[in-house]
Design an enzyme around this catalytic site. Structure first.
Site, PDB file in Angstrom:
ATOM      1  N   SER A   1      35.734  43.357  20.404  1.00  0.00           N
ATOM      2  CA  SER A   1      34.790  42.250  21.250  1.00  0.00           C
ATOM      3  C   SER A   1      35.024  41.038  21.060  1.00  0.00           C
ATOM      4  CB  SER A   1      33.238  42.700  21.208  1.00  0.00           C
ATOM      5  OG  SER A   1      32.956  43.553  21.791  1.00  0.00           O
TER       6      SER A   1
ATOM      7  N   LYS B   1      27.670  32.974  20.838  1.00  0.00           N
ATOM      8  CA  LYS B   1      27.298  34.075  21.475  1.00  0.00           C
ATOM      9  C   LYS B   1      25.872  34.539  21.527  1.00  0.00           C
ATOM     10  CE  LYS B   1      29.119  39.091  21.972  1.00  0.00           C
ATOM     11  NZ  LYS B   1      29.836  40.180  21.432  1.00  0.00           N
TER      12      LYS B   1
ATOM     13  N   SER C   1      33.312  42.058  24.367  1.00  0.00           N
ATOM     14  CA  SER C   1      32.303  41.878  25.292  1.00  0.00           C
ATOM     15  C   SER C   1      31.889  40.144  24.877  1.00  0.00           C
ATOM     16  CB  SER C   1      30.780  42.474  24.531  1.00  0.00           C
ATOM     17  OG  SER C   1      30.947  42.199  22.983  1.00  0.00           O
TER      18      SER C   1
END
Lengths: 96, 482
Positions: free
Chosen positions: B174, B75, B150
């Site tokens: 997330s 990420k 997210s």
């Protein structure tokens, strides 16, 4: 409730320049979010201690030692405007 | 889908080289990117160099670890030295970290091959990955739908087979929510088990890094590699990290499973409800003792979170001022204007909204009513969990109230977007480990996630329960047709 003047004031505190249409949009959205927060008043928390961290770790200490930072140039190079060994910023006292 | 162990076996048998595995992953990623847009950046050169080192070790007859040569996505809110880290924000568009996050450093040492940096909601604020300043990631099961967020890029990349495993971060759901919406396994570990050093801070009392994978075993392997004490993170827990794979047993005899009553009420989609209830019946068949558990303050998690997280964010994001790194709005006539204009142009709408909420909640006259109140309710939510874990080993509930929604469906209504994290948020507030794993599909063919919540540092029990369920079902074998 939060009005447009407060939105403007909070934006200033947060160092955010908002466009007039953003202020209008945030006024509506923040009010519905603040209204949603109201349900917390259903809970009596008078004698409840606040939790700042879910899992507490305390007294984290380390030896206070000087260490050199190996990548000084890379750190300075990250700056949007660098002048020698300094971060350059616009003048602090402006005309505006 | 190939597992970490399969690939490891192929490598040590010399059936395939690490270079070949990396090239295949990069090739597939490039082919699928026009559809999925999971990655903000491919790190091809870095990946091939890393793979070459693994091959050299194998040729030299040296032992390699399980993660050596395994393609992984990271990420883009974890700092990678010399490789841009944008956090999905325009304000960090040109940021090249001069240091490496602890997790990516540990993975590099283990020989894992980072193939790229994955897309996310700007500063990890969002539930659909639509808040990225760069691109909208698609759900591999239906390209018109969101992957959740997210960590939507990391979830979609694993679901789409672009990489074997990936890392995400989870502040209010997330990792688990996108894992649920994309039909993969996602684990948020106990707060403090995985170092946050080098993770761009959103809400520091809640943020935690964790793995995405296609199987519980791969999750256990990856967790073992990233967990453990780090003196660089003052909230890091000083605990021994076990080999988590030793807990993966196929039966659940004697395991006490609590079903959180409050999560089956209003707002839960009927199909999700039915599928999760079937999954719970399956746990019972595997030997688990099932009981209903009431967590009466569970539903207050959402308003509590949306006070605490933005408050912490408003402080954490004060550092983006256009001075030391990142974007600066040019030609401002003085310093204050430079700050306000840089932040106005560099941040997107959701980030500004949360900074505004947080600044307001912390401002003079409102602190007690909002921030302090929320911290007190946080205590009550934690107490509900503590009481529950006196009678059960793990808790279960749906990961999300619905399956994946259409892109654009909730972007104009922040509150309805926030509601998709209803079931995951309380877990962060209490610092507990939580895992989402595939437990079925709705009529539209969209995946549904089962959330398993454990007590503090009881990742062993969470993984055990998940593994037993996974072995008894075939959901994890289903793949999207891309």
């Amino acid at each position: 409730m939060i009005d447009k003047e407060q939105v403007h004031r909070v934006a200033h505190l947060a160092r955010l320049e908002l466009q007039p249409e953003e202020e209008t949009q945030f006024e509506g959205q923040l009010n519905s979010i603040l209204e949603y927060f109201e349900q917390l008043s259903e809970l009596n928390t008078e004698d409840v201690a606040p939790t700042t961290r879910a899992i507490d770790v305390s007294n984290i200490t380390r030896i206070d030692q000087l260490k050199s930072s190996p990548n000084r140039e890379e750190i300075l190079d990250c700056a949007p405007e660098r002048e020698g060994d300094f971060f350059r910023v616009p003048k602090i006292m402006g005309e505006g | 889908m190939v597992s970490i162990r399969d690939l490891h076996q192929q490598l040590i048998n010399k059936d395939r080289s690490a270079i070949e595995i990396a090239q295949e992953a990069l090739q597939r990623t490039k082919e699928l990117e026009p559809k999925l847009r999971s990655f903000l950046r491919l790190t091809e050169e870095h990946a091939l160099a890393q793979a070459k080192q693994v091959d050299a070790k194998i040729s030299a007859g040296e032992d390699i670890g399980l993660l050596a040569g395994i393609p992984i996505g990271i990420k883009d809110n974890m700092c990678t030295q010399g490789i841009p880290t944008t956090c999905g924000s325009k304000i960090l568009e040109n940021f090249i970290p001069p240091f490496e996050s602890t997790v990516t450093g540990r993975l590099a040492e283990s020989g894992a091959v980072m193939v790229g940096k994955t897309n996310l909601d700007e500063f990890a604020m969002g539930s659909s990955t639509e808040n990225s300043a760069y691109q909208v990631t698609a759900n591999p099961w239906d390209l018109d739908r969101v992957p959740g967020g997210s960590s939507g890029g990391s979830a979609a990349a694993v679901a789409g087979g672009q990489c074997v495993v990936s890392l995400g971060s989870d502040t209010g759901g997330s990792i688990r929510q996108p894992a649920g919406l994309c039909g993969v396994v996602g684990l948020k570990p106990t707060y403090g088990l995985v170092s946050r050093y080098g993770l761009v801070a959103y809400a520091s009392s809640l943020d935690q890094i964790g793995p995405f994978s296609r199987s519980v075993e791969d999750t256990a392997i990856l967790l073992g590699a990233i967990a453990g004490y780090d003196p660089q993170d003052s909230t890091s827990l000083k605990v021994d990290v076990p080999d988590y794979t030793q807990y993966l047993k196929p039966d659940l005899k004697g395991v006490k499973v609590g079903v959180i009553t409050e999560t089956f009420g209003e707002g839960l989609d009927d199909e999700v409800k039915g599928v999760v209830e079937t999954a719970i019946a399956q746990l019972k068949e595997l030997g688990a003792e099932i009981q209903e558990i009431s967590c009466p303050r569970f539903r207050y998690g959402l308003p509590t979170y949306y006070i605490i997280a933005p408050s912490e964010a408003s402080a954490n994001l004060a550092r983006y001022d256009g001075v030391k790194y990142g974007f600066r709005k040019p030609d401002s006539n003085n310093l204050i204007n430079m700050y306000t204009q840089t932040r106005a142009e560099g941040f997107g709408a959701e980030v500004k909204r949360r900074i505004m909420i947080g600044t307001y909640a912390l401002s003079a006259g409102y602190y007690d009513a909002y921030y302090l109140k929320a911290q007190k309710v946080r205590t009550l939510i934690k107490q509900d969990f503590e009481a529950a874990f006196e009678s059960v080993d793990v808790l279960v509930c749906p990961t999300s109230p619905t399956t994946a929604f259409k892109a654009g469906e909730k972007t104009d209504d922040p509150l309805s977007m926030y509601l998709s994290d209803l079931m995951t948020i309380p877990v962060n507030l209490a610092g507990l480990p939580g895992l989402s794993l595939p437990c079925g599909f709705d009529q539209k063919g969209l995946p549904i996630g089962l959330q398993i919540i454990g007590n503090v540092l009881r990742e062993d029990q969470v993984l055990h329960t998940a593994y037993a369920y996974e072995q008894a079902t075939q959901w994890h074998e289903k793949q999207p047709s891309l």
